[in-house]
Design a protein around this motif. Structure first.
Motif, PDB file in Angstrom:
ATOM      1  N   ILE A 117       0.836  -1.113  -0.144  1.00 29.58           N
ATOM      2  CA  ILE A 117      -0.237   0.004   0.097  1.00 29.58           C
ATOM      3  C   ILE A 117       0.975   1.220  -0.022  1.00 29.58           C
ATOM      4  O   ILE A 117       1.831   1.489   0.909  1.00 29.58           O
ATOM      5  CB  ILE A 117      -0.904   0.141   0.959  1.00 29.58           C
ATOM      6  N   TRP A 118       0.693   1.989  -0.883  1.00 30.43           N
ATOM      7  CA  TRP A 118       1.415   3.219  -1.178  1.00 30.43           C
ATOM      8  C   TRP A 118       0.669   4.632  -0.812  1.00 30.43           C
ATOM      9  O   TRP A 118      -0.483   4.530  -1.276  1.00 30.43           O
ATOM     10  CB  TRP A 118       1.990   3.333  -2.467  1.00 30.43           C
ATOM     11  N   ALA A 119       1.495   5.511  -0.453  1.00 29.26           N
ATOM     12  CA  ALA A 119       0.684   7.132  -0.364  1.00 29.26           C
ATOM     13  C   ALA A 119       1.373   8.005  -1.167  1.00 29.26           C
ATOM     14  O   ALA A 119       2.987   8.012  -0.944  1.00 29.26           O
ATOM     15  CB  ALA A 119       0.756   7.391   1.238  1.00 29.26           C
ATOM     16  N   ALA A 120       0.926   9.035  -1.678  1.00 27.51           N
ATOM     17  CA  ALA A 120       1.504  10.110  -2.824  1.00 27.51           C
ATOM     18  C   ALA A 120       2.084  10.912  -1.648  1.00 27.51           C
ATOM     19  O   ALA A 120       1.615  11.432  -0.417  1.00 27.51           O
ATOM     20  CB  ALA A 120       0.496  10.453  -3.508  1.00 27.51           C
ATOM     21  N   PRO A 121       3.042  11.568  -2.088  1.00 28.39           N
ATOM     22  CA  PRO A 121       3.850  12.732  -1.410  1.00 28.39           C
ATOM     23  C   PRO A 121       2.784  14.182  -1.377  1.00 28.39           C
ATOM     24  O   PRO A 121       2.113  14.195  -2.449  1.00 28.39           O
ATOM     25  CB  PRO A 121       5.077  13.104  -2.248  1.00 28.39           C
ATOM     26  N   GLY A 122       2.673  14.544  -0.382  1.00 22.62           N
ATOM     27  CA  GLY A 122       1.705  15.987   0.044  1.00 22.62           C
ATOM     28  C   GLY A 122       0.421  15.432  -0.037  1.00 22.62           C
ATOM     29  O   GLY A 122      -0.415  16.278   0.063  1.00 22.62           O
ATOM     30  N   SER A 123       0.016  13.898   0.233  1.00 23.24           N
ATOM     31  CA  SER A 123      -1.288  13.703   0.391  1.00 23.24           C
ATOM     32  C   SER A 123      -1.814  13.744   1.871  1.00 23.24           C
ATOM     33  O   SER A 123      -3.011  13.682   2.251  1.00 23.24           O
ATOM     34  CB  SER A 123      -1.331  12.162   0.150  1.00 23.24           C
ATOM     35  N   ALA A 173      -1.340   1.599 -11.066  1.00 22.98           N
ATOM     36  CA  ALA A 173      -0.052   2.126 -10.968  1.00 22.98           C
ATOM     37  C   ALA A 173       0.013   3.705 -11.476  1.00 22.98           C
ATOM     38  O   ALA A 173       0.392   4.540 -11.093  1.00 22.98           O
ATOM     39  CB  ALA A 173       1.007   1.354 -11.321  1.00 22.98           C
ATOM     40  N   ASN A 174      -0.362   3.575 -12.745  1.00 21.94           N
ATOM     41  CA  ASN A 174      -0.158   4.719 -13.423  1.00 21.94           C
ATOM     42  C   ASN A 174      -1.326   6.034 -13.046  1.00 21.94           C
ATOM     43  O   ASN A 174      -0.735   7.342 -13.030  1.00 21.94           O
ATOM     44  CB  ASN A 174      -0.699   4.538 -15.035  1.00 21.94           C
ATOM     45  N   THR A 175      -2.336   5.590 -12.546  1.00 27.55           N
ATOM     46  CA  THR A 175      -3.223   6.843 -11.953  1.00 27.55           C
ATOM     47  C   THR A 175      -2.744   7.420 -10.649  1.00 27.55           C
ATOM     48  O   THR A 175      -2.715   8.504 -10.416  1.00 27.55           O
ATOM     49  CB  THR A 175      -4.430   6.133 -11.648  1.00 27.55           C
ATOM     50  N   PHE A 176      -2.009   6.419  -9.823  1.00 32.91           N
ATOM     51  CA  PHE A 176      -1.172   6.796  -8.781  1.00 32.91           C
ATOM     52  C   PHE A 176      -0.139   7.864  -9.035  1.00 32.91           C
ATOM     53  O   PHE A 176       0.132   8.902  -8.430  1.00 32.91           O
ATOM     54  CB  PHE A 176      -0.669   5.850  -7.730  1.00 32.91           C
ATOM     55  N   VAL A 177       0.727   7.478  -9.718  1.00 35.14           N
ATOM     56  CA  VAL A 177       2.147   8.068 -10.169  1.00 35.14           C
ATOM     57  C   VAL A 177       1.792   9.528 -10.835  1.00 35.14           C
ATOM     58  O   VAL A 177       2.472  10.339 -10.805  1.00 35.14           O
ATOM     59  CB  VAL A 177       3.238   7.530 -10.893  1.00 35.14           C
ATOM     60  N   THR A 178       0.645   9.644 -11.726  1.00 34.52           N
ATOM     61  CA  THR A 178       0.198  10.817 -12.347  1.00 34.52           C
ATOM     62  C   THR A 178      -0.736  11.858 -11.389  1.00 34.52           C
ATOM     63  O   THR A 178      -1.161  12.575 -11.958  1.00 34.52           O
ATOM     64  CB  THR A 178      -0.486  10.647 -13.659  1.00 34.52           C
ATOM     65  N   ILE A 194       6.399   3.046  -9.405  1.00 39.95           N
ATOM     66  CA  ILE A 194       6.357   4.223  -8.500  1.00 39.95           C
ATOM     67  C   ILE A 194       7.636   4.695  -8.230  1.00 39.95           C
ATOM     68  O   ILE A 194       7.858   5.965  -8.081  1.00 39.95           O
ATOM     69  CB  ILE A 194       5.454   3.628  -7.098  1.00 39.95           C
ATOM     70  N   LYS A 195       8.612   3.727  -7.742  1.00 38.55           N
ATOM     71  CA  LYS A 195      10.078   4.205  -7.488  1.00 38.55           C
ATOM     72  C   LYS A 195      10.567   5.103  -8.284  1.00 38.55           C
ATOM     73  O   LYS A 195      11.369   5.910  -8.047  1.00 38.55           O
ATOM     74  CB  LYS A 195      10.827   2.991  -6.932  1.00 38.55           C
ATOM     75  N   GLU A 196      10.367   4.561  -9.744  1.00 38.12           N
ATOM     76  CA  GLU A 196      11.034   5.239 -10.526  1.00 38.12           C
ATOM     77  C   GLU A 196      10.423   6.650 -11.205  1.00 38.12           C
ATOM     78  O   GLU A 196      11.266   7.691 -11.240  1.00 38.12           O
ATOM     79  CB  GLU A 196      10.986   4.650 -12.036  1.00 38.12           C
ATOM     80  N   LYS A 197       9.157   6.795 -10.821  1.00 39.63           N
ATOM     81  CA  LYS A 197       8.393   8.049 -11.507  1.00 39.63           C
ATOM     82  C   LYS A 197       7.931   8.928 -10.208  1.00 39.63           C
ATOM     83  O   LYS A 197       7.594  10.204 -10.682  1.00 39.63           O
ATOM     84  CB  LYS A 197       7.327   7.627 -12.054  1.00 39.63           C
ATOM     85  N   LEU A 198       7.705   8.587  -9.150  1.00 37.48           N
ATOM     86  CA  LEU A 198       7.458   9.143  -7.841  1.00 37.48           C
ATOM     87  C   LEU A 198       8.246   8.567  -6.651  1.00 37.48           C
ATOM     88  O   LEU A 198       7.845   8.190  -5.827  1.00 37.48           O
ATOM     89  CB  LEU A 198       5.947   8.995  -7.802  1.00 37.48           C
ATOM     90  N   PRO A 199       9.490   9.093  -6.938  1.00 36.63           N
ATOM     91  CA  PRO A 199      10.430   8.363  -5.684  1.00 36.63           C
ATOM     92  C   PRO A 199      10.014   9.019  -4.367  1.00 36.63           C
ATOM     93  O   PRO A 199      10.621   8.444  -3.240  1.00 36.63           O
ATOM     94  CB  PRO A 199      11.601   8.919  -6.285  1.00 36.63           C
ATOM     95  N   GLU A 200       9.133  10.167  -4.318  1.00 33.89           N
ATOM     96  CA  GLU A 200       9.049  10.713  -2.739  1.00 33.89           C
ATOM     97  C   GLU A 200       7.906   9.791  -2.377  1.00 33.89           C
ATOM     98  O   GLU A 200       7.343  10.312  -0.976  1.00 33.89           O
ATOM     99  CB  GLU A 200       8.726  12.197  -2.929  1.00 33.89           C
ATOM    100  N   ALA A 201       7.105   9.070  -2.876  1.00 32.94           N
ATOM    101  CA  ALA A 201       5.994   8.386  -2.610  1.00 32.94           C
ATOM    102  C   ALA A 201       6.409   7.416  -1.355  1.00 32.94           C
ATOM    103  O   ALA A 201       7.676   6.864  -1.211  1.00 32.94           O
ATOM    104  CB  ALA A 201       5.474   7.399  -3.448  1.00 32.94           C
ATOM    105  N   THR A 202       5.608   7.038  -0.344  1.00 34.78           N
ATOM    106  CA  THR A 202       5.818   6.418   0.895  1.00 34.78           C
ATOM    107  C   THR A 202       5.000   4.989   0.757  1.00 34.78           C
ATOM    108  O   THR A 202       3.770   5.038   0.796  1.00 34.78           O
ATOM    109  CB  THR A 202       5.572   7.185   2.114  1.00 34.78           C
ATOM    110  N   MET A 203       5.723   3.853   1.019  1.00 30.98           N
ATOM    111  CA  MET A 203       4.980   2.531   1.340  1.00 30.98           C
ATOM    112  C   MET A 203       4.657   2.521   2.672  1.00 30.98           C
ATOM    113  O   MET A 203       5.431   2.512   3.515  1.00 30.98           O
ATOM    114  CB  MET A 203       5.880   1.322   0.984  1.00 30.98           C
TER     115      MET A 203
END
Length: 333
Positions: A117-123, A173-178, A194-203
């Motif tokens: 389960i991942w959370a986006a930065p700034g969320s 995955a695509n919806t999350f990173v965009t 996620i690690k490649e396109k949104l490295p600030e995301a948190t698992m």
């Protein structure tokens, strides 16, 4: 005299022909062909692919035809329809067999950190508890959904407490990173995106964190007819599996180096090894204990109950009605 000689020669030729045909039948009878469908991923497929690569099925007198599938639903439908004899799949071993569609006879491993389960930065999301009221993308009815359900329950919530967005996994995955959703429940290798396109995301969660309630296991299911008519073949398949499992437990790098190339159509060997390393394997002796003491049945029952809770199954069926542990017992005898 000539007629007698001709008759004798003709009889000899016929006898040799019959004998030759009989030999061919016997030779063919020595090797049984088994059609095995599998999810084209390291966690469900590695034992199968390694056993085939290293000739362990051949040692058992089996010719195994492997057929890759992308989803557990399509694989289960093929199994039920009879186009394959055995299916090697993920958490859906606790779904379709519970409906009477096949018998589970073997588990592979626990997918400890493969579901995430991942959370986006700034969320504003830093833990599972922070998911309340947030949009969470996943593929419903899958192992990722199962993890999300358990993680929410452990934090006093249900999926009704989040805004669940149902997408196929590539779209998750695509919806999350965009930036389309602030959180996502998915499985490897989609975490690489996620690690490649949104490295600030948190698992913020994995299946291993919530075990044993989130024990996610994959395994082998025989269609009902094959289970009833070819039990001896299932024992042979399991004996080959035992040798592959020994290899994985005793020298995992070498085992993955041998098995991962069979998945080259779907991922690189590096990604394959990376994913499998997030699964939890057990030695054969420990598997014997896990079958005997009811742990395996318990894992399957936990997964099944989640499928019932999320509406993917109508009712709960005791796993002992669709799990045959005697095949593993006979293979290790």
């Amino acid at each position: 005299m000539t007629r007698r000689i001709l008759a004798a020669v003709t009889g000899l030729v016929l006898a040799l022909t019959v004998a030759a045909c009989g030999s061919d039948d016997d030779a063919a009878g020595d090797t049984r062909t088994v059609k095995v469908g599998y999810i084209a991923g390291p966690a469900p497929g590695m034992h199968l692919l390694l056993a085939k690569e290293r000739g362990y099925f051949t040692e058992q007198g089996l010719e195994v035809e492997t057929i890759p599938f992308q989803t557990g639903i399509s694989l289960s439908n093929a199994l039920t329809g009879g186009s394959i004899d055995v299916g090697v799949m993920g958490a859906v071993i606790a779904n379709f067999p519970a409906r009477g569609q096949g018998k589970v006879f073997l588990l592979n491993n626990l997918e400890a950190n493969i579901q995430q389960i991942w959370a986006a930065p700034g969320s504003g999301i830093s833990s599972i508890a922070d998911l309340r009221g947030k949009r969470v993308a996943t593929t419903t009815g899958t192992a990722a959904h199962l993890l999300l359900h358990v993680a929410l329950a452990e934090n006093g919530m249900t999926t009704k407490d989040v805004d669940l967005v149902n997408l196929d996994m590539p779209a998750v995955a695509n919806t999350f990173v965009t930036g389309g959703v602030p959180a996502a429940a998915l499985w490897a290798p989609f975490d690489n995106q996620i690690k490649e396109k949104l490295p600030e995301a948190t698992m913020i969660g994995t299946a291993e964190q919530f075990q044993p309630k989130s024990a996610i296991a994959g395994g082998w299911v025989a269609n009902n007819r094959f289970h009833a008519e070819h039990r001896d073949t299932l024992v042979q398949l399991t004996r080959a599996w035992l040798k592959a499992n020994d290899d994985i437990v005793n020298d995992q790098p070498a085992a993955l180096a041998a098995g991962c190339p069979s998945l080259a159509e779907f991922m690189t060997a590096e990604v394959c090894a990376q994913i499998y390393q997030q699964a939890r394997s057990y030695p054969n002796s420990e598997w014997s204990t896990l079958y005997a003491d009811g742990t395996v049945a318990g894992w399957i029952g936990q997964m099944e109950q989640v499928f019932v809770d999320i509406g993917a199954l109508p009712t709960f069926v005791e796993p002992t009605q669709f799990l045959d542990t005697s095949i593993f017992t006979d293979a290790t005898a």
